[in-house]
Design a protein around this motif. Structure first.
Motif, PDB file in Angstrom:
ATOM      1  N   GLN A  47     -25.911  20.400-110.650  1.00  7.80           N
ATOM      2  CA  GLN A  47     -26.682  19.367-109.955  1.00  7.80           C
ATOM      3  C   GLN A  47     -25.801  18.591-108.981  1.00  7.80           C
ATOM      4  O   GLN A  47     -26.197  18.360-107.836  1.00  7.80           O
ATOM      5  N   PHE A  48     -24.615  18.209-109.416  1.00 11.52           N
ATOM      6  CA  PHE A  48     -23.706  17.514-108.511  1.00 11.52           C
ATOM      7  C   PHE A  48     -23.289  18.403-107.349  1.00 11.52           C
ATOM      8  O   PHE A  48     -23.156  17.946-106.213  1.00 11.52           O
ATOM      9  N   SER A  49     -23.095  19.678-107.627  1.00  7.48           N
ATOM     10  CA  SER A  49     -22.749  20.624-106.563  1.00  7.48           C
ATOM     11  C   SER A  49     -23.864  20.710-105.526  1.00  7.48           C
ATOM     12  O   SER A  49     -23.615  20.693-104.322  1.00  7.48           O
ATOM     13  N   ASP A  97     -27.039  17.831 -96.126  1.00  7.59           N
ATOM     14  CA  ASP A  97     -28.465  18.045 -95.882  1.00  7.59           C
ATOM     15  C   ASP A  97     -29.269  17.993 -97.178  1.00  7.59           C
ATOM     16  O   ASP A  97     -30.361  17.430 -97.217  1.00  7.59           O
ATOM     17  N   ARG A  98     -28.719  18.555 -98.238  1.00 10.07           N
ATOM     18  CA  ARG A  98     -29.437  18.539 -99.521  1.00 10.07           C
ATOM     19  C   ARG A  98     -29.562  17.120-100.050  1.00 10.07           C
ATOM     20  O   ARG A  98     -30.603  16.739-100.575  1.00 10.07           O
ATOM     21  N   LEU A  99     -28.499  16.344 -99.910  1.00  9.32           N
ATOM     22  CA  LEU A  99     -28.558  14.960-100.363  1.00  9.32           C
ATOM     23  C   LEU A  99     -29.602  14.184 -99.564  1.00  9.32           C
ATOM     24  O   LEU A  99     -30.370  13.394-100.128  1.00  9.32           O
ATOM     25  N   LEU A 153     -35.006  11.739 -99.368  1.00 16.09           N
ATOM     26  CA  LEU A 153     -36.349  11.695 -98.780  1.00 16.09           C
ATOM     27  C   LEU A 153     -37.406  11.870 -99.871  1.00 16.09           C
ATOM     28  O   LEU A 153     -38.403  11.151 -99.912  1.00 16.09           O
ATOM     29  N   LEU A 154     -37.172  12.828-100.758  1.00 18.66           N
ATOM     30  CA  LEU A 154     -38.142  13.098-101.819  1.00 18.66           C
ATOM     31  C   LEU A 154     -38.171  11.990-102.867  1.00 18.66           C
ATOM     32  O   LEU A 154     -39.220  11.736-103.457  1.00 18.66           O
ATOM     33  N   VAL A 155     -37.059  11.317-103.080  1.00 10.90           N
ATOM     34  CA  VAL A 155     -37.070  10.154-103.971  1.00 10.90           C
ATOM     35  C   VAL A 155     -37.999   9.097-103.389  1.00 10.90           C
ATOM     36  O   VAL A 155     -38.840   8.533-104.090  1.00 10.90           O
TER      37      VAL A 155
END
Length: 107
Positions: free
Chosen positions: A7-9, A15-17, A22-24
């Motif tokens: 998950q941390f990776s 971009d993933r962060l 955005l989804l949060v």
């Protein structure tokens, strides 16, 4: 432990962060892939690569509604990740914060 590392990776890529954040903000309903794509202006294959990485590690869920796919935060797994981050390093912090807040309220 392996799940947390994955998950941390996944979140360790810019971009993933940003997609995750955005989804949060989108809340439990999530966002349609088309909406996410418009926001980030990246090729569909790149976006799906990022969404897949976040889904495989358990941070996102995907649901199909008609011809649309919606991605949303898996709140239970995200909460577990947050607890993992804070349970050791901040184990006593809630006590000191609680005492500070109580003292502030009495002023």
């Amino acid at each position: 432990m392996r799940n947390y590392v994955e998950q941390f990776s996944a979140l360790g890529q810019k971009d993933r962060l940003e997609i995750f954040r955005l989804l949060v903000r989108a809340g439990p309903q999530g966002k349609c892939v088309d909406d996410i794509k418009r926001r980030f202006r990246m090729p569909g294959s790149t976006l799906f690569h990022h969404l897949d990485a976040l889904t495989r590690c358990g941070l996102l869920t995907a649901r199909r509604t008609g011809r649309f796919i919606y991605y949303a935060i898996d709140w239970a797994k995200t909460a577990k990740l947050i607890r993992f981050m804070t349970e050791d390093c901040c184990a006593d912090l809630h006590t000191s914060l609680g005492n500070s807040l109580s003292a502030d309220r009495m002023k």
